[in-house]
Design a protein around this motif. Structure first.
Motif, PDB file in Angstrom:
ATOM      1  N   THR A 229      71.145  42.284  27.542  1.00  0.00           N
ATOM      2  CA  THR A 229      71.323  40.820  27.490  1.00  0.00           C
ATOM      3  C   THR A 229      72.783  40.413  27.337  1.00  0.00           C
ATOM      4  O   THR A 229      73.083  39.245  27.123  1.00  0.00           O
ATOM      5  CB  THR A 229      70.522  40.237  26.306  1.00  0.00           C
TER       6      THR A 229
ATOM      7  N   ASN B  22      73.583  38.603  24.049  1.00  0.00           N
ATOM      8  CA  ASN B  22      72.887  37.344  23.737  1.00  0.00           C
ATOM      9  C   ASN B  22      71.760  37.645  22.755  1.00  0.00           C
ATOM     10  O   ASN B  22      70.739  38.258  23.108  1.00  0.00           O
ATOM     11  CB  ASN B  22      72.336  36.728  25.031  1.00  0.00           C
TER      12      ASN B  22
ATOM     13  N   ARG C 139      68.084  36.106  23.541  1.00  0.00           N
ATOM     14  CA  ARG C 139      67.358  36.840  24.594  1.00  0.00           C
ATOM     15  C   ARG C 139      66.986  38.238  24.122  1.00  0.00           C
ATOM     16  O   ARG C 139      65.911  38.754  24.452  1.00  0.00           O
ATOM     17  CB  ARG C 139      68.210  36.901  25.853  1.00  0.00           C
ATOM     18  N   ALA C 140      67.876  38.878  23.360  1.00  0.00           N
ATOM     19  CA  ALA C 140      67.575  40.223  22.861  1.00  0.00           C
ATOM     20  C   ALA C 140      66.380  40.191  21.920  1.00  0.00           C
ATOM     21  O   ALA C 140      65.516  41.075  21.964  1.00  0.00           O
ATOM     22  CB  ALA C 140      68.796  40.803  22.152  1.00  0.00           C
TER      23      ALA C 140
END
Length: 690
Positions: free
Chosen positions: A659, A662, A665-666
């Motif tokens: 990601t 990020n 998102r992770a």
């Protein structure tokens, strides 16, 4: 510091080699200096005519009209106009020449400087610095004395005179020990600060040494009146005490408090408000309130200067209102305060009542909620790949007219899928009717499905009743728990599905219907067909499209995602003010197997939100059976903890790399919340910048 321009005597008139002895004498007398620069036509220095040059010409009995050129000194040391003060002072100390010639970078004459000028300027500067130093010491309210190498006092300021009760004339040039009998040098050298009594004062003395002109050692002693220091300390303690009191009051009286200045920058925000809006203090302070919390509408108070209270607003399912108050200094607005109430304070009751009334009024249009679908695929929240694939397939199947069978354990959301399929179909504007085959007694199921005519059986309504198939005509009929339907009723249902017609109970008229069937069950229909408990032909009629919804334990990435949504909903329904879930509680929820699936998750959250006392759900707010089960599981897994930690660390690193760092998102990729991810990053010391 001395500067060349401050002590320079400009030379507007000077000599040339062609000037006569008489002209030189007259100019020397006029300027009252003993060295006159001699320049060419461009004012470049070619020499000097000194008093010794004059004596030489007189002794040689030269006529007054004799040119001075042959008698002037041609080798002359000059001083640059940009000479530093330190260089000027050193030059004055070592030079034997009484007058210096100052030139610019082009060797052109600017002026002359004499040692007497320099000494006079140094004395003046010294007096000025002495006066400034005395003013600084007096302003600081410190007593000060200075001794020479013989310990005789050579300087004393007004404050020290006040402390000992003497005039400076009675102190100067007296021995230090005579003025301060209890001044012991050996004790002073043991510590930087020494307490002693000076007259009627208790003071702290600070000793410093300096080198006298002769190179010997003298002393400078500064005395601080302790009563001033103690008074300042007491005032500071009082301020700190009041700050703690005010901070405690602010944190407990108001649900949330934010303060802005006249520039609309946030100067204070309470911890409860930071938690409510998921902010961090360092990201908020001194930032524009319009950038951080525009929904509060505080900036308009700076313009209007009028207090007001907002309409009811909502964040994370928590209703709140803002009381906006201007801050005045004289007649000018210098800031504003926002008091945020979200925990059901008395003054909010009327707003809550109005809000609930409006909500009820908005929902009055649905006279029969069983006739309409309430959910869409957009409302099905998931981050699980299998669920996302299932939703895409269901969307495609929804476009047709074929029967759909939804399978899955109890509580996985089968009815939610049925609603969404209807909402995505061409029948979305038609009715959506639900029949729970397991909840209706078997002897009433037929009349529920097909309705009955007047007088069809004892106790029947005199006017008769239409059935669910009639109600669903042109729309969708959802048969929940279809596996619990009796065998005889299965045959009648099969005839309706094949011929799209039926007879009401006690009736003779054939009723034509256009109904799409969506069925759901948690039972193993294939095994029931083998055991003769479910009609094989009906099974194949229902099983045109079949979707298996995975249990929650197989898609744990959805646990926290669904929890966030349920918290919003339950805050609204129960009037709670829960802002999130503590990381320890999250870990426990992720370890639990959830046999009751999504339905159990919602029930657990509702219970925990009622029990929670800290604004967030803690681990102790969860049911005891969950805590016991997860503790047993963790004990069983303890022997493999190191391997699990290595695998966990590797998975987090991989997710962060995929990601690009990020964290949001992770966390979604790992199926955990951002707060849990932060804890893991800190635990394993994983850098965000990969």
């Amino acid at each position: 510091m001395l500067k060349m321009k401050d002590i320079l005597t400009p030379m507007h008139q000077c000599l040339s080699p062609d000037n006569t002895l008489l002209e030189a004498v007259e100019l020397m007398k006029k300027l009252r200096i003993h060295t006159i620069p001699v320049t060419d036509a461009t004012r470049r220095l070619v020499g000097v005519f000194t008093r010794s040059s004059l004596y030489s010409m007189v002794l040689q009995e030269k006529p007054l009209d004799t040119p001075i050129g042959p008698f002037m000194k041609r080798e002359v040391e000059t001083l640059p106009e940009d000479m530093s003060p330190d260089q000027l002072e050193r030059n004055t100390e070592i030079t034997k020449v009484g007058t210096g010639i100052v030139v610019n970078r082009n060797e052109q004459l600017i002026g002359v400087i004499t040692q007497s000028h320099v000494v006079s300027s140094l004395l003046q500067t010294t007096r000025s610095l002495k006066e400034q130093l005395e003013e600084i010491i007096d302003t600081s309210k410190l007593g000060a004395i200075m001794t020479d190498e013989k310990r005789q006092i050579i300087f004393v300021n007004r404050k020290f005179c006040e402390m000992v009760g003497y005039k400076d004339s009675e102190i100067l040039y007296k021995d230090l020990a005579d003025v301060i009998p209890n001044f012991h040098l050996a004790e002073m050298e043991k510590t930087d600060h020494h307490r002693m009594k000076i007259g009627i004062y208790h003071a702290v003395a600070n000793l410093s040494r300096y080198r006298t002109i002769k190179g010997d050692e003298g002393f400078i002693v500064l005395f601080q009146d302790i009563s001033d220091v103690e008074k300042m300390a007491q005032e500071l303690q009082t301020v700190l005490k009041w700050k703690s009191i005010v901070q405690t009051v602010i944190n407990n009286v108001y649900d949330g408090l934010v303060m802005i200045n006249e520039s609309k920058a946030i100067t204070f925000i309470s911890p409860s408000l930071l938690e409510l809006f998921e902010l961090k203090e360092r990201e908020v302070l001194h930032k524009s309130v319009d950038d951080i919390l525009p929904e509060l509408g505080l900036s308009k108070i700076i313009k209007t200067g009028i207090s007001d209270i907002s309409d009811m607003m909502e964040v994370k399912g928590i209703r709140y209102a803002v009381h906006r108050i201007p801050i005045y200094q004289r007649d000018e607005v210098i800031g504003a305060i926002g008091k945020i109430a979200f925990r059901g304070l008395d003054e909010m009751k009327e707003l809550f009542r109005r809000f609930e009334t409006s909500q009820t009024r908005n929902g009055q249009g649905e006279s029969d909620k069983t006739k309409f679908a309430h959910f869409t695929f957009e409302q099905i929240m998931t981050s699980d790949k299998q669920m996302e694939k299932l939703i895409r397939s269901a969307c495609k199947a929804a476009k047709g007219q074929s029967t759909i069978l939804i399978r899955g354990e109890s509580g996985t959301g089968k009815e939610l899928f049925a609603h969404a399929i209807h909402s995505a179909s061409s029948r979305k504007n038609g009715p959506f009717v639900t029949v729970n085959c397991a909840a209706i007694p078997e002897h009433l199921l037929e009349s529920e499905f097909f309705g009955y005519e007047e007088g069809a059986f004892t106790g029947a309504n005199r006017k008769g009743k239409i059935g669910k198939f009639d109600l669903a005509n042109g729309g969708t009929l959802f048969l929940d728990e279809v596996g619990d339907m009796s065998f005889p009723l299965q045959a009648k249902l099969l005839r309706v599905l094949q011929g799209r017609e039926f007879f009401r109970v006690g009736g003779t008229e054939r009723i034509q219907v256009d109904v799409r069937i969506i069925a759901a069950t948690h039972r193993p229909l294939e095994k029931m067909v083998q055991n003769g408990e479910f009609r094989e032909d009906l099974y194949y009629r229902l099983n045109v499209f079949s979707f298996q919804i995975p249990p929650l334990r197989n898609r744990k990435s959805d646990i926290l995602l669904l929890s966030e949504s349920f918290i919003l909903e339950l805050n609204r329904l129960n009037g709670t003010a829960i802002t999130g879930i503590d990381p320890d509680a999250q870990a426990t929820m992720l370890d639990y197997e959830w046999p009751g699936n999504v339905r159990e998750l919602r029930n657990v959250l509702e219970r925990a939100m009622i029990f929670a006392e800290h604004g967030k759900i803690k681990r102790e707010d969860l049911p005891d059976y969950m805590l016991l089960e997860t503790e047993n599981d963790s004990t069983d897994r303890s022997t493999g903890s190191s391997l699990m930690e290595k695998a966990e660390k590797s998975a987090i690193k991989e997710a962060m790399q995929k990601t690009g760092g990020n964290k949001t998102r992770a966390a979604q990729l790992l199926g955990i919340s951002r707060s849990v991810l932060y804890e893991k990053l800190k635990k394993y010391e994983i850098s965000v910048r990969l």
